[in-house]
Write a protein that holds these residues in place. Structure first.
Motif, PDB file in Angstrom:
ATOM      1  N   ARG A  38       0.843  -1.188   0.000  1.00 31.03           N
ATOM      2  CA  ARG A  38       0.000   0.000   0.000  1.00 31.03           C
ATOM      3  C   ARG A  38       0.882   1.244   0.000  1.00 31.03           C
ATOM      4  N   THR A  40       0.857   5.374   0.137  1.00 26.96           N
ATOM      5  CA  THR A  40      -0.004   6.481   0.527  1.00 26.96           C
ATOM      6  C   THR A  40       0.773   7.779   0.607  1.00 26.96           C
ATOM      7  N   GLU A  44      -5.512   9.994   6.132  1.00 24.06           N
ATOM      8  CA  GLU A  44      -6.968  10.044   6.020  1.00 24.06           C
ATOM      9  C   GLU A  44      -7.515  11.310   6.660  1.00 24.06           C
ATOM     10  N   GLU A  73      -1.335  -0.869  -4.276  1.00 26.21           N
ATOM     11  CA  GLU A  73      -2.541  -0.053  -4.176  1.00 26.21           C
ATOM     12  C   GLU A  73      -2.112   1.344  -3.753  1.00 26.21           C
ATOM     13  N   SER A  75      -2.930   5.253  -2.844  1.00 25.04           N
ATOM     14  CA  SER A  75      -3.932   6.198  -2.378  1.00 25.04           C
ATOM     15  C   SER A  75      -3.297   7.585  -2.344  1.00 25.04           C
ATOM     16  N   ASP A  76      -3.763   8.447  -3.254  1.00 29.64           N
ATOM     17  CA  ASP A  76      -3.252   9.813  -3.359  1.00 29.64           C
ATOM     18  C   ASP A  76      -4.457  10.764  -3.314  1.00 29.64           C
ATOM     19  N   PRO A  77      -4.914  11.118  -2.082  1.00 28.18           N
ATOM     20  CA  PRO A  77      -6.125  11.925  -1.946  1.00 28.18           C
ATOM     21  C   PRO A  77      -5.893  13.436  -1.990  1.00 28.18           C
ATOM     22  N   GLU A 103      -7.042   6.983  -6.633  1.00 24.27           N
ATOM     23  CA  GLU A 103      -6.879   5.661  -6.032  1.00 24.27           C
ATOM     24  C   GLU A 103      -6.623   4.761  -7.232  1.00 24.27           C
ATOM     25  N   THR A 104      -5.470   4.096  -7.262  1.00 24.28           N
ATOM     26  CA  THR A 104      -5.144   3.295  -8.438  1.00 24.28           C
ATOM     27  C   THR A 104      -4.373   2.046  -8.031  1.00 24.28           C
TER      28      THR A 104
END
Length: 132
Positions: A38, A40, A44, A73, A75-77, A103-104
């Motif tokens: 994962r 990131t 969050e 996975e 996660s780049d918010p 999210e890719t």
């Protein structure tokens, strides 16, 4: 064989369908049986936080991996950071865009060597690991 008037339109439709979902990114299929990492950036609670991480399936930071295929996975918010993974003498060079929120999934084959991940706009946000 003769062509009807719909042949060019049908050819274009097939070409568009073969190119993926239409958002410019080809659809990636998860590698069956491969471990999942994962990646990131941000948190969050605070997507723009100056934090970046690559963790294994147990949530532990990646410092050393066995060579092979991995699902990553991502996660780049945030619109101020990106996640850029590179190494293996140029064999791996994957990144999210610094202005996109995404999210890719990446399927990456790691060869032995050194790798790093960082935020391109903020290179002090980084980490390294070794593949054996």
């Amino acid at each position: 064989m003769t062509r009807g008037p719909l042949a060019p339109a049908l050819a274009l439709l097939l070409l568009v369908a073969a190119c993926g979902s239409g958002d410019g990114e080809p659809e990636v299929t998860r590698a069956e049986g491969a471990p999942t990492l994962r990646a990131t950036v941000g948190t969050e609670e605070s997507p723009d936080a100056f934090e970046i991480a690559l963790v294994d399936e147990d949530g532990e930071p990646v410092t050393e991996l066995a060579a092979g295929e991995y699902n990553i996975e991502v996660s780049d918010p945030t619109a101020v950071h990106n996640f850029h993974l590179s190494g293996g003498d140029g064999a791996v060079d994957e990144r999210t865009g610094p202005t996109e929120k995404v999210e890719t999934l990446w399927v990456v084959t790691f060869e032995p060597g050194g790798y790093r991940y960082l935020c391109d706009p903020h290179p002090s946000m980084n980490g390294r690991f070794t593949v054996t």
